[in-house]
Design a protein around this motif. Structure first.
Motif, mmCIF file in Angstrom:
data_model
loop_
_atom_site.group_PDB
_atom_site.id
_atom_site.type_symbol
_atom_site.label_atom_id
_atom_site.label_comp_id
_atom_site.label_asym_id
_atom_site.label_seq_id
_atom_site.Cartn_x
_atom_site.Cartn_y
_atom_site.Cartn_z
ATOM 1 N N TYR A 238 0.657 27.777 -15.901
ATOM 2 C CA TYR A 238 0.803 26.822 -14.797
ATOM 3 C C TYR A 238 1.940 27.179 -13.837
ATOM 4 C CZ TYR A 238 -2.464 23.308 -16.629
ATOM 5 O OH TYR A 238 -3.594 22.632 -17.039
ATOM 6 N N LEU A 239 2.717 28.189 -14.152
ATOM 7 C CA LEU A 239 3.920 28.422 -13.363
ATOM 8 C C LEU A 239 3.651 28.936 -11.958
ATOM 9 C CD1 LEU A 239 6.480 29.872 -15.953
ATOM 10 C CD2 LEU A 239 6.427 27.593 -14.908
ATOM 11 N N ARG A 240 2.490 29.535 -11.720
ATOM 12 C CA ARG A 240 2.188 30.025 -10.381
ATOM 13 C C ARG A 240 1.461 28.983 -9.534
ATOM 14 N NH1 ARG A 240 -0.935 34.701 -9.600
ATOM 15 N NH2 ARG A 240 0.279 35.001 -7.682
ATOM 16 N N CYS A 241 1.204 27.806 -10.096
ATOM 17 C CA CYS A 241 0.618 26.721 -9.301
ATOM 18 C C CYS A 241 1.620 26.289 -8.227
ATOM 19 C CB CYS A 241 0.275 25.536 -10.192
ATOM 20 S SG CYS A 241 -1.003 25.887 -11.424
ATOM 21 N N PRO A 242 1.164 25.933 -7.041
ATOM 22 C CA PRO A 242 2.110 25.571 -5.978
ATOM 23 C C PRO A 242 3.009 24.393 -6.341
ATOM 24 C CG PRO A 242 -0.170 25.032 -5.367
ATOM 25 C CD PRO A 242 -0.234 25.898 -6.579
ATOM 26 N N GLU A 243 2.509 23.484 -7.166
ATOM 27 C CA GLU A 243 3.309 22.309 -7.530
ATOM 28 C C GLU A 243 4.514 22.666 -8.394
ATOM 29 O OE1 GLU A 243 -1.089 21.000 -7.383
ATOM 30 O OE2 GLU A 243 0.082 22.712 -8.169
ATOM 31 N N ALA A 244 4.490 23.839 -9.022
ATOM 32 C CA ALA A 244 5.617 24.242 -9.875
ATOM 33 C C ALA A 244 6.842 24.600 -9.050
ATOM 34 C CB ALA A 244 5.218 25.422 -10.754
ATOM 35 N N GLY A 245 6.647 25.038 -7.812
ATOM 36 C CA GLY A 245 7.779 25.395 -6.959
ATOM 37 C C GLY A 245 8.591 26.550 -7.502
ATOM 38 N N ALA A 249 10.073 35.431 -6.431
ATOM 39 C CA ALA A 249 10.241 36.667 -7.201
ATOM 40 C C ALA A 249 9.766 36.484 -8.638
ATOM 41 C CB ALA A 249 11.709 37.107 -7.176
ATOM 42 N N TRP A 250 10.017 35.331 -9.208
ATOM 43 C CA TRP A 250 9.546 35.028 -10.569
ATOM 44 C C TRP A 250 8.027 34.953 -10.587
ATOM 45 C CZ3 TRP A 250 11.633 30.090 -13.551
ATOM 46 C CH2 TRP A 250 11.144 30.108 -14.865
ATOM 47 N N SER A 251 7.447 34.272 -9.600
ATOM 48 C CA SER A 251 5.996 34.161 -9.521
ATOM 49 C C SER A 251 5.349 35.535 -9.382
ATOM 50 C CB SER A 251 5.611 33.271 -8.339
ATOM 51 O OG SER A 251 4.206 33.126 -8.245
ATOM 52 N N ALA A 252 5.925 36.384 -8.555
ATOM 53 C CA ALA A 252 5.380 37.730 -8.370
ATOM 54 C C ALA A 252 5.483 38.547 -9.656
ATOM 55 C CB ALA A 252 6.116 38.435 -7.235
ATOM 56 N N ALA A 253 6.582 38.375 -10.384
ATOM 57 C CA ALA A 253 6.748 39.100 -11.644
ATOM 58 C C ALA A 253 5.710 38.659 -12.666
ATOM 59 C CB ALA A 253 8.159 38.895 -12.180
ATOM 60 N N ILE A 254 5.391 37.378 -12.701
ATOM 61 C CA ILE A 254 4.354 36.878 -13.602
ATOM 62 C C ILE A 254 3.012 37.501 -13.247
ATOM 63 C CG2 ILE A 254 2.996 34.822 -14.181
ATOM 64 C CD1 ILE A 254 5.580 33.213 -14.089
ATOM 65 N N ALA A 255 2.710 37.557 -11.952
ATOM 66 C CA ALA A 255 1.425 38.098 -11.510
ATOM 67 C C ALA A 255 1.250 39.555 -11.907
ATOM 68 C CB ALA A 255 1.299 37.947 -9.993
ATOM 69 N N ASP A 256 2.346 40.291 -12.002
ATOM 70 C CA ASP A 256 2.291 41.727 -12.308
ATOM 71 C C ASP A 256 2.558 42.046 -13.776
ATOM 72 O OD1 ASP A 256 1.734 42.332 -9.685
ATOM 73 O OD2 ASP A 256 3.830 42.691 -9.137
ATOM 74 N N ALA A 257 2.899 41.046 -14.579
ATOM 75 C CA ALA A 257 3.364 41.308 -15.947
ATOM 76 C C ALA A 257 2.238 41.752 -16.872
ATOM 77 C CB ALA A 257 4.030 40.060 -16.516
ATOM 78 N N GLU A 258 2.479 42.830 -17.587
ATOM 79 C CA GLU A 258 1.606 43.225 -18.686
ATOM 80 C C GLU A 258 2.122 42.556 -19.967
ATOM 81 O OE1 GLU A 258 -1.071 44.712 -18.286
ATOM 82 O OE2 GLU A 258 -0.887 45.679 -16.325
ATOM 83 N N PRO A 259 1.273 42.405 -20.989
ATOM 84 C CA PRO A 259 1.756 41.793 -22.232
ATOM 85 C C PRO A 259 3.005 42.460 -22.783
ATOM 86 C CG PRO A 259 -0.627 41.970 -22.274
ATOM 87 C CD PRO A 259 -0.178 42.698 -21.044
ATOM 88 N N MET A 314 17.459 37.888 -12.745
ATOM 89 C CA MET A 314 16.972 36.521 -12.852
ATOM 90 C C MET A 314 16.540 36.197 -14.273
ATOM 91 S SD MET A 314 14.773 36.061 -9.328
ATOM 92 C CE MET A 314 14.037 34.528 -9.924
ATOM 93 N N GLN A 315 16.492 34.920 -14.568
ATOM 94 C CA GLN A 315 15.928 34.419 -15.816
ATOM 95 C C GLN A 315 14.471 34.097 -15.547
ATOM 96 O OE1 GLN A 315 17.958 31.191 -18.229
ATOM 97 N NE2 GLN A 315 16.264 30.015 -17.404
ATOM 98 N N MET A 316 13.570 34.873 -16.127
ATOM 99 C CA MET A 316 12.144 34.705 -15.829
ATOM 100 C C MET A 316 11.367 34.543 -17.133
ATOM 101 S SD MET A 316 11.610 37.439 -12.682
ATOM 102 C CE MET A 316 12.062 38.882 -13.677
ATOM 103 N N TRP A 317 11.351 33.318 -17.652
ATOM 104 C CA TRP A 317 10.598 33.052 -18.872
ATOM 105 C C TRP A 317 9.111 33.288 -18.614
ATOM 106 C CZ3 TRP A 317 13.890 33.180 -22.483
ATOM 107 C CH2 TRP A 317 15.092 32.471 -22.459
ATOM 108 N N ALA A 318 8.427 33.874 -19.577
ATOM 109 C CA ALA A 318 6.983 34.097 -19.467
ATOM 110 C C ALA A 318 6.435 34.537 -20.811
ATOM 111 C CB ALA A 318 6.664 35.158 -18.406
ATOM 112 N N GLY A 319 5.209 34.118 -21.101
ATOM 113 C CA GLY A 319 4.541 34.533 -22.320
ATOM 114 C C GLY A 319 3.751 35.810 -22.127
ATOM 115 N N GLN A 320 3.183 36.305 -23.213
ATOM 116 C CA GLN A 320 2.491 37.588 -23.162
ATOM 117 C C GLN A 320 1.195 37.540 -22.362
ATOM 118 O OE1 GLN A 320 2.334 38.622 -27.394
ATOM 119 N NE2 GLN A 320 3.978 40.094 -27.074
ATOM 120 N N ALA A 321 0.664 36.356 -22.123
ATOM 121 C CA ALA A 321 -0.546 36.229 -21.304
ATOM 122 C C ALA A 321 -0.215 35.908 -19.853
ATOM 123 C CB ALA A 321 -1.469 35.150 -21.877
ATOM 124 N N ALA A 322 0.996 36.224 -19.427
ATOM 125 C CA ALA A 322 1.476 35.834 -18.101
ATOM 126 C C ALA A 322 0.533 36.259 -16.986
ATOM 127 C CB ALA A 322 2.874 36.429 -17.858
#
Length: 346
Positions: A238-245, A249-259, A314-322
């Motif tokens: 849900y972190l890349r949903c617009p409502e998350a704000g 840079a964090w959103s872009a990192a999630i979009a590109d993250a491999e497990p 940055m602190q960029m929390w994300a799971g392996q299915a990011a």
């Protein structure tokens, strides 16, 4: 049938819960998930009691749906180590402003927070890192509020059920953010993945199991329900949903993250958690300070990195299915995920 019974019990249209991510569950995101048929969430770890009431009011201005309010069960006060803290401060100065060694209270008053989350009247209070004290459980249940407890091992789950938990959140090792181990010293070794954890909990427990960790699309939802879960809890998805704000840079990192692009680290807070690996987590660092001292030490570095858009610090929390996280409105995402999951289920 399990999912339907769970939804009926908690007034949901779909068996999908927003994970209560501290600092990343604004009322707009939680309300959008609830309006999409799922359950919203407040991660209240850092929220003062008055802030909890304000959050609940803001949520209800946007939604009549259900939400959970989550707290960490606190550890004993940390044992301070001046030499370790000074070494960490010097190290962090390579990535941003050199932090001062923190003094004074570093967390809100837990008892006051407990009173506040019950007064807020959520459908559910939830815990991570342990179990609520008996008086908190009794006060919640007297008001018809259920308790969901996060667990990373069957022993933890059984302890929570014995203490009165109404459901167990089975946190697989794929999950982003902090590991929910009751004993933080054991978090490094409690790394069971969701495929093993969910069916074991489902077979051994008499309360519903909510699966979390590594679930980012309809395939993950269908798999979790097939393995015995009654619902799923999604955080990174849900972190890349617009409502998350989220920071761009964090959103872009999630979009590109491999497990394999995520890593377990204590750098951000002193507690073990999974985030996107970057320069600060990969560096040859001294041992982290205790939680929450480490979090306070890292805070100015994080703030400066966010201001500069510097993902390396940055602190960029994300799971392996990011990488499965979709940049679409949270309500539409919730409904779509469940429609697609149903098509995969018998």
């Amino acid at each position: 049938m399990r999912a339907a019974a769970f939804c009926e019990r908690y007034g949901l249209a779909v068996p999908i819960l927003l994970a209560p991510m501290a600092g990343s569950t604004p009322p707009a995101l939680a309300a959008a998930v609830a309006n999409g048929g799922g359950m919203g969430a407040l991660g209240a770890l850092n929220t003062q009691p008055e802030g909890i009431a304000e959050w609940a009011s803001a949520f209800r201005a946007r939604s009549n749906g259900a939400f959970q309010a989550n707290l960490w069960i606190p550890d004993p006060p940390p044992v301070r180590d001046a030499a370790r803290e000074a070494a960490m401060a010097e190290f962090l100065g390579r990535f941003g402003p050199r932090p001062a060694v923190p003094e004074g209270p570093l967390l809100p008053d837990f008892a006051a927070q407990c009173r506040a989350i019950i007064e807020a009247g959520p459908a559910v209070i939830s815990s991570i890192m342990g179990v609520f004290p008996p008086d908190v459980v009794a006060a919640a249940k007297a008001r018809g509020i259920a308790w969901f407890a996060c667990a990373t091992t069957l022993a933890e789950a059984r302890e929570a059920v014995a203490a009165g938990a109404d459901a167990i959140v089975a946190q697989g090792s794929e999950a982003g953010g902090h590991r929910g181990a009751f004993d933080q010293a054991a978090a490094d070794t409690q790394q069971t993945g969701s495929l093993a954890l969910i069916p074991r909990f489902a077979d051994a427990l008499d309360v519903p199991v909510i699966a979390t960790g590594g679930i980012g699309d309809a395939r993950g939802i269908a798999a979790a329900l097939t393995l015995g879960a009654s619902a799923v809890q999604i955080g990174t998805g849900y972190l890349r949903c617009p409502e998350a704000g989220l920071h761009p840079a964090w959103s872009a990192a999630i979009a590109d993250a491999e497990p394999e692009g995520t890593a377990l680290t204590r750098m951000f807070s002193g507690r073990l958690g999974r985030g996107i690996a970057n320069a600060v987590t990969r560096a040859d660092a001294p041992p982290a300070a205790a939680y929450p001292v480490q979090r306070a030490l890292f805070a100015p570095v994080r703030a400066a990195a966010e201001k500069a858009g510097n993902a390396d610090a940055m602190q960029m929390w994300a799971g392996q299915a990011a990488r499965l996280a979709a940049a679409e409105p949270a309500g539409a995402l919730t409904a779509r995920l469940w429609d697609e999951a149903q098509a995969l289920l018998p």
